[in-house]
Design an enzyme around this catalytic site. Structure first.
Site, PDB file in Angstrom:
ATOM      1  N   ARG A   1     -30.439 -32.442 -11.274  1.00 40.04           N
ATOM      2  CA  ARG A   1     -29.608 -31.763 -12.260  1.00 40.04           C
ATOM      3  C   ARG A   1     -30.426 -30.707 -12.988  1.00 40.04           C
ATOM      4  O   ARG A   1     -31.547 -30.979 -13.439  1.00 40.04           O
ATOM      5  CB  ARG A   1     -29.020 -32.759 -13.259  1.00 40.04           C
ATOM      6  CG  ARG A   1     -28.173 -33.829 -12.552  1.00 40.04           C
ATOM      7  CD  ARG A   1     -27.471 -34.754 -13.501  1.00 40.04           C
ATOM      8  NE  ARG A   1     -26.761 -35.789 -12.759  1.00 40.04           N
ATOM      9  CZ  ARG A   1     -26.018 -36.741 -13.310  1.00 40.04           C
ATOM     10  NH1 ARG A   1     -25.881 -36.785 -14.631  1.00 40.04           N
ATOM     11  NH2 ARG A   1     -25.404 -37.637 -12.561  1.00 40.04           N
ATOM     12  N   ARG A  58     -33.897 -37.389 -20.064  1.00 37.62           N
ATOM     13  CA  ARG A  58     -33.132 -36.284 -19.482  1.00 37.62           C
ATOM     14  C   ARG A  58     -34.035 -35.541 -18.508  1.00 37.62           C
ATOM     15  O   ARG A  58     -34.848 -34.718 -18.899  1.00 37.62           O
ATOM     16  CB  ARG A  58     -32.624 -35.361 -20.589  1.00 37.62           C
ATOM     17  CG  ARG A  58     -31.496 -34.435 -20.159  1.00 37.62           C
ATOM     18  CD  ARG A  58     -30.982 -33.625 -21.335  1.00 37.62           C
ATOM     19  NE  ARG A  58     -30.383 -34.468 -22.343  1.00 37.62           N
ATOM     20  CZ  ARG A  58     -29.105 -34.876 -22.333  1.00 37.62           C
ATOM     21  NH1 ARG A  58     -28.318 -34.507 -21.339  1.00 37.62           N
ATOM     22  NH2 ARG A  58     -28.634 -35.636 -23.299  1.00 37.62           N
ATOM     23  N   GLU A  97     -26.578 -43.840 -23.759  1.00 35.31           N
ATOM     24  CA  GLU A  97     -25.770 -44.083 -22.555  1.00 35.31           C
ATOM     25  C   GLU A  97     -26.660 -44.472 -21.380  1.00 35.31           C
ATOM     26  O   GLU A  97     -27.710 -43.868 -21.153  1.00 35.31           O
ATOM     27  CB  GLU A  97     -24.986 -42.819 -22.188  1.00 35.31           C
ATOM     28  CG  GLU A  97     -24.189 -42.948 -20.903  1.00 35.31           C
ATOM     29  CD  GLU A  97     -24.001 -41.624 -20.188  1.00 35.31           C
ATOM     30  OE1 GLU A  97     -23.863 -41.650 -18.952  1.00 35.31           O
ATOM     31  OE2 GLU A  97     -24.034 -40.567 -20.847  1.00 35.31           O
ATOM     32  N   SER A 129     -21.770 -44.597 -16.876  1.00 32.33           N
ATOM     33  CA  SER A 129     -20.403 -44.132 -17.090  1.00 32.33           C
ATOM     34  C   SER A 129     -19.569 -44.585 -15.906  1.00 32.33           C
ATOM     35  O   SER A 129     -19.968 -44.390 -14.747  1.00 32.33           O
ATOM     36  CB  SER A 129     -20.337 -42.603 -17.198  1.00 32.33           C
ATOM     37  OG  SER A 129     -20.812 -42.154 -18.435  1.00 32.33           O
ATOM     38  N   ARG A 137     -33.128 -44.818 -16.660  1.00 33.48           N
ATOM     39  CA  ARG A 137     -32.710 -45.279 -17.986  1.00 33.48           C
ATOM     40  C   ARG A 137     -32.808 -46.801 -18.098  1.00 33.48           C
ATOM     41  O   ARG A 137     -33.071 -47.328 -19.181  1.00 33.48           O
ATOM     42  CB  ARG A 137     -31.306 -44.774 -18.299  1.00 33.48           C
ATOM     43  CG  ARG A 137     -31.277 -43.264 -18.473  1.00 33.48           C
ATOM     44  CD  ARG A 137     -30.141 -42.773 -19.334  1.00 33.48           C
ATOM     45  NE  ARG A 137     -30.291 -41.349 -19.604  1.00 33.48           N
ATOM     46  CZ  ARG A 137     -29.591 -40.683 -20.519  1.00 33.48           C
ATOM     47  NH1 ARG A 137     -28.694 -41.322 -21.250  1.00 33.48           N
ATOM     48  NH2 ARG A 137     -29.794 -39.389 -20.713  1.00 33.48           N
TER      49      ARG A 137
END
Length: 422
Positions: A260, A275, A347, A350, A389
């Site tokens: 990403r 991130r 988070e 999801s 994470r």
């Protein structure tokens, strides 16, 4: 992708649904373009029918030895007109599809209104955050103190937002991925799948990354894209397929790197591994009958929740608000984990029900066992979970006063029996 027929039938409802996402009305313009396209198609078909009629007259004239010159001229004019109308219909259809392709999915009614994450709703919490009896450190402080996590070396190799892990910390990262795959395949019924990490534009379009989010992707010189998540290739396995109803649901899982660009995230989470441009994730994807997608959404979320519970983490389930729900989702549950080092919820997974939004883009359909006609399937995706994470959460949750890390029991068989890193 949206069904233009539904928009024609209920334009006010469509605009009201877009307004929940903070978008201006679109229905009038879409319906107008669609009317132009259908008018051009109808005129093209009329001219084609007239050509066929003239062709018969030409045949009759030639059979009688009569002069067919005027008829031939008329036929040529009709053919040119028919071609122009067909081209116009195609051009208008392209403009219509371009607008539709950039419109997000419509939200489920129970999704709370709100412009951003502050309107998200807590549905359930497992465990209670409790302060440690020593000063809590963040994951990067723990990893660097152990000499097993390096950011400067990674920056030398690739720039910012990359990490190098060494020794038992690298093994812990691998253990998390292997254990999650085993859990989801052996106990949750998902089929492990190995997928390409480079895909074409049609695949990115199918799950909604293109055209709207191209700046978030890494593109190769030959026009392919590095996947941002295994959701993309896994879901596209259903593209252009007509799946027998009896074969559903599909439940697929894959461990893959995710790439990403993090466009627009300058200055956010610049320290540590939260991130990154590259990370690993165990992805869950389901393809279901439309009437089963709600139950599948709950099932998938519970599979991800079990990962967090087994790792001894404190977590909660959030129902995302209208302003925080992703482009392709009709409803999303976020799982957030408590990080003692940050003293914050972050988070970690999801899980989204996309209903038939992606299926329409992919032309992924189901052939019913009874009844006529094929119907679009529903697609769902979820993190089961992000490996990096999960590593962060394990480090911060299971840190000890002496700087060591207690290895969660479920991971010890994948760590050669190691119980402690320090």
């Amino acid at each position: 992708m949206h069904d233009i027929r539904r928009i024609r039938e209920a334009p006010e409802a469509f605009d009201a649904a877009l307004a929940r996402r903070g978008m201006a009305p679109q229905a009038a313009g879409l319906v107008s373009l669609d009317a132009e396209r259908r008018t051009a198609i109808a005129e093209s078909e009329r001219l084609r029918a007239e050509q066929n009629r003239i062709a018969k007259l030409i045949g009759q004239a030639k059979a009688k030895g009569e002069d067919a010159g005027a008829l031939l001229t008329e036929a040529a004019t009709l053919k040119a007109g028919e071609g122009n109308q067909a081209a116009q219909a195609t051009e208008i259809g392209g403009r219509l599809d371009a607008v539709l392709s950039n419109l997000p999915n419509l939200l489920d009614p129970e999704v709370p209104d709100g412009a951003d994450e502050t309107a998200n709703r807590v549905l359930h919490q497992h465990g209670t955050p409790a302060p440690l009896d020593f000063p809590a450190r963040q994951h990067f402080e723990i990893g660097e103190a152990l000499g097993l996590m390096e950011f400067a070396g990674a920056a030398k190799l690739a720039g910012s937002r990359f990490t190098v892990l060494r020794g038992p910390l690298a093994r812990l990262d691998r253990a998390l991925a292997q254990w999650m795959l085993t859990l989801h395949t052996e106990e949750h019924g998902y089929t492990e799948t190995t997928v390409p990490y480079l895909v074409n534009a049609a695949t990115m379009y199918g799950t909604g990354q293109l055209p709207k989010f191209e700046e978030d992707l890494f593109k190769t010189t030959d026009g392919r894209y590095l996947i941002p998540t295994a959701e993309v290739p896994l879901t596209n396995l259903a593209r252009e397929e007509i799946i027998p109803e009896a074969a559903l649901p599909w439940r697929l899982t894959a461990l893959s790197p995710c790439f990403r660009s993090e466009a627009g995230s300058a200055g956010r989470d610049t320290r540590g591994m939260l991130r990154q441009h590259q990370f690993h994730k165990v992805e869950l994807v389901s393809v279901t009958r439309p009437e089963e997608s709600d139950a599948e959404h709950e099932r998938m979320t519970q599979c991800a929740e079990r990962v967090l519970t087994e790792l001894g983490l404190v977590w909660r389930r959030m129902l995302l608000s209208a302003g925080d729900t992703g482009f392709g989702a009709a409803r999303t549950y976020d799982l957030e984990v408590w990080l003692p080092g940050q003293a914050a919820w972050r988070e970690i997974s999801s899980c989204s029900n996309c209903r038939d939004f992606q299926a329409r883009r992919m032309n992924a359909r189901m052939k019913p066992t009874a009844g006529k006609g094929n119907v679009f399937v529903h697609t769902l995706n979820g993190s089961g979970v992000a490996v990096g994470r999960a590593l962060i959460a394990v480090l911060e949750t299971h840190q000890q006063a002496d700087g060591s890390i207690t290895v969660p029991e479920v991971l010890r068989p994948y760590m050669g029996g190691l119980t402690r890193i320090g």
